[in-house]
Design a protein around this motif. Structure first.
Motif, short mmCIF file in Angstrom:
data_model
loop_
_atom_site.label_atom_id
_atom_site.label_comp_id
_atom_site.label_asym_id
_atom_site.label_seq_id
_atom_site.Cartn_x
_atom_site.Cartn_y
_atom_site.Cartn_z
N TYR A 67 24.25 39.03 41.80
CA TYR A 67 24.91 37.73 41.88
C TYR A 67 25.23 37.39 43.33
N TYR B 103 21.53 35.87 39.41
CA TYR B 103 22.43 34.75 39.16
C TYR B 103 23.00 34.28 40.49
N ASN C 57 18.67 32.42 37.78
CA ASN C 57 19.56 31.43 37.16
C ASN C 57 20.53 30.96 38.24
N ARG D 209 22.23 43.25 36.97
CA ARG D 209 22.51 41.85 37.31
C ARG D 209 22.98 41.75 38.77
N LEU E 177 30.12 35.72 33.74
CA LEU E 177 29.27 36.76 34.33
C LEU E 177 30.07 37.95 34.86
N HIS F 252 28.89 30.31 36.46
CA HIS F 252 28.69 31.54 35.68
C HIS F 252 30.05 32.16 35.34
#
Length: 501
Positions: free
Chosen positions: A198, A228, A252, A196, A269, A266
């Motif tokens: 971000y 993200y 996202n 992931r 997250l 988020h």
């Protein structure tokens, strides 16, 4: 303009930019970038659609079956929005309306693009004759493939973003981080597939693009990452969504634009990699309503400067083995005001700071100030140590005010971090040093690399000091003599036309 397939790879982006620049006229760069990038985007998805259309037609399949396009990650372009319709209307007064209607039709058929595409081509400020000329130029260019480069539109889009940032100066830095700086962050962090990523202030999405590209290059094109992010500026968010969509990158970014501090999209997250270039020294970010927020583990950041609010927000969202690479103003290294020194001390004592790179000046558009790259890790390989790198002498001026790092320089920085992680790094005077937390404490937890790497050792040229001083003073004497001669000549010439000094 020549057909895109016969144009040399080098300079193609510049040709697209030159064509698009025709549109500008008297429009402000901040205004017309949305027009230009929207038109490039429309041409690209039209070309992709056309390629798939011809495949289906050749195979005898239904060319109007929407699923036949979406199943291969191609946007469906309805009949009224196809480039042939736009090209045919290029020199009609209603060309702006035709393009706006095409954008609306495409959004209606593709939920991913809802409320993203610009629909401002019909406005009076936009010269329709110039718009028609650009449509003509784009009609002769295929943007889906260009020689060996399958991402010609992606690179063109990025190039145009860079050019707009340059023209907008300081404002351009709000949505575009210089590519060499992003590539440095990615090269050091080395994001891997199935993780992931971000960015809490994602701008036009450059961090995501470079991360995805790095992963693909190091996984034989098979790797993907989960992305993200969020962005507070609504128009910048649209730039990011288009930037990602043309590369087929799913992301996202939340369902709307929002301020990261007051409306974290988020909240649950925990990211494996966080890359960001937050606004420097952002003031008035907290009206008091965030004073008790759980993100401020190391102390409440001052309301007059959000640097340590950004850093703590990212630490809060970091997975157990996660890493951060972020750009911060140099003041973050040494500031003691508003409790920032105490926050920095606690973060260092928690053994989170893996490394600091002091970057050269003139990397950003519109501002000459240098910046710093912070690398933070939840699980450092070298416990109790921090790497300091002074890269201020790196880079080359590409014009009067802009500097860039070369690929070799970026690789050198990445290799330095890798050697540090592996425990094989040797300190280099004036460039890099691995420093213990105890040594940092002796410097009052100030993280300026120059304090730790020292001054580069000068190579002895072997000339005895007395001889060198005699030579240098002799050269200086000659310069003084020449200076006096020039001064006398200037006085003489001024006197000849009636001016005495």
């Amino acid at each position: 303009m020549a057909n895109g397939n016969t144009t040399a790879r080098i300079g193609f982006e510049e040709q697209i930019w030159a064509a698009a620049d025709i549109l500008r006229g008297n429009m402000d760069a901040a205004e017309y970038k949305h027009v230009v990038l929207g038109l490039i985007f429309l041409k690209y998805i039209s070309d992709k659609f056309d390629e798939r259309y011809q495949e289906l037609e050749k195979e005898g399949d239904d060319v109007e079956d929407k699923d036949a396009y979406t199943e291969v990650n191609i946007f469906f372009v309805p009949p009224t929005a196809r480039w042939s319709v736009i090209a045919e209307a290029a020199h009609r007064e209603e060309i702006g309306t035709v393009i706006d209607d095409a954008m609306r039709a495409i959004e209606k058929e593709n939920k991913r693009l809802k409320d993203i595409l610009p629909k401002n081509f019909a406005r009076n400020e936009l010269d329709k004759r110039r718009l028609g000329n650009v449509v003509d130029l784009f009609t002769n260019i295929r943007m889906t493939e260009h020689g060996e480069n399958k991402d010609i539109l992606g690179s063109t889009y990025q190039y145009c973003l860079q050019q707009f940032a340059s023209k907008e100066g300081k404002r351009g830095g709000e949505y575009y981080t210089p590519s060499c700086m992003v590539r440095t962050l990615v090269a050091v962090l080395k994001p891997t597939a199935e993780h992931r990523i971000y960015d809490p202030c994602c701008g036009s999405g450059g961090m995501f693009v470079q991360s995805e590209q790095f992963v693909k290059e190091h996984s034989n094109g098979r790797g993907t990452v989960s992305i993200y992010g969020q962005e507070s500026n609504p128009t910048t968010r649209k730039l990011a969504m288009m930037n990602l969509a043309i590369r087929g990158i799913e992301a996202n970014l939340g369902s709307f634009n929002a301020d990261t501090f007051s409306d974290d999209l988020h909240p649950q997250l925990k990211a494996d990699y966080i890359l960001a270039n937050p606004p420097f020294n952002l003031s008035d970010w907290n009206d008091g309503s965030l004073n008790d927020d759980k993100r401020w583990k190391y102390g409440l950041p001052p309301s007059g400067n959000a640097n340590f609010a950004w850093l703590q927000h990212m630490i809060y969202h970091l997975a157990p083995n996660g890493k951060i690479g972020m750009v911060l103003a140099n003041g973050s290294l040494s500031s003691q005001s508003g409790g920032e020194g105490e926050i920095r001390r606690k973060i260092v004592e928690d053994d989170l700071v893996e490394g600091i790179i002091a970057m050269p000046s003139n990397l950003f558009y519109g501002v000459t100030i240098p910046a710093t790259l912070w690398f933070v890790s939840r699980n450092k390989k070298q416990k109790g140590k921090t790497l300091f790198v002074d890269a201020r002498k790196m880079g080359t001026l590409i014009d009067r005010v802009h500097r860039e790092l070369s690929d070799a320089e970026i690789q050198k920085l990445a290799d330095t971090f890798e050697a540090f992680d592996n425990g094989t790094l040797e300190d280099v005077k004036g460039f890099c040093a691995a420093v213990t937390t105890e040594e940092i404490a002796k410097q009052d937890f100030i993280l300026t690399p120059g304090r730790y790497v020292g001054i580069e050792e000068q190579e002895d040229d072997g000339e005895p000091f007395e001889d060198k001083m005699k030579r240098l003073t002799g050269e200086l004497s000659e310069m003084f003599k020449r200076s006096h001669e020039l001064e006398a000549e200037i006085k003489k010439r001024l006197g000849a036309i009636g001016y005495e000094i």
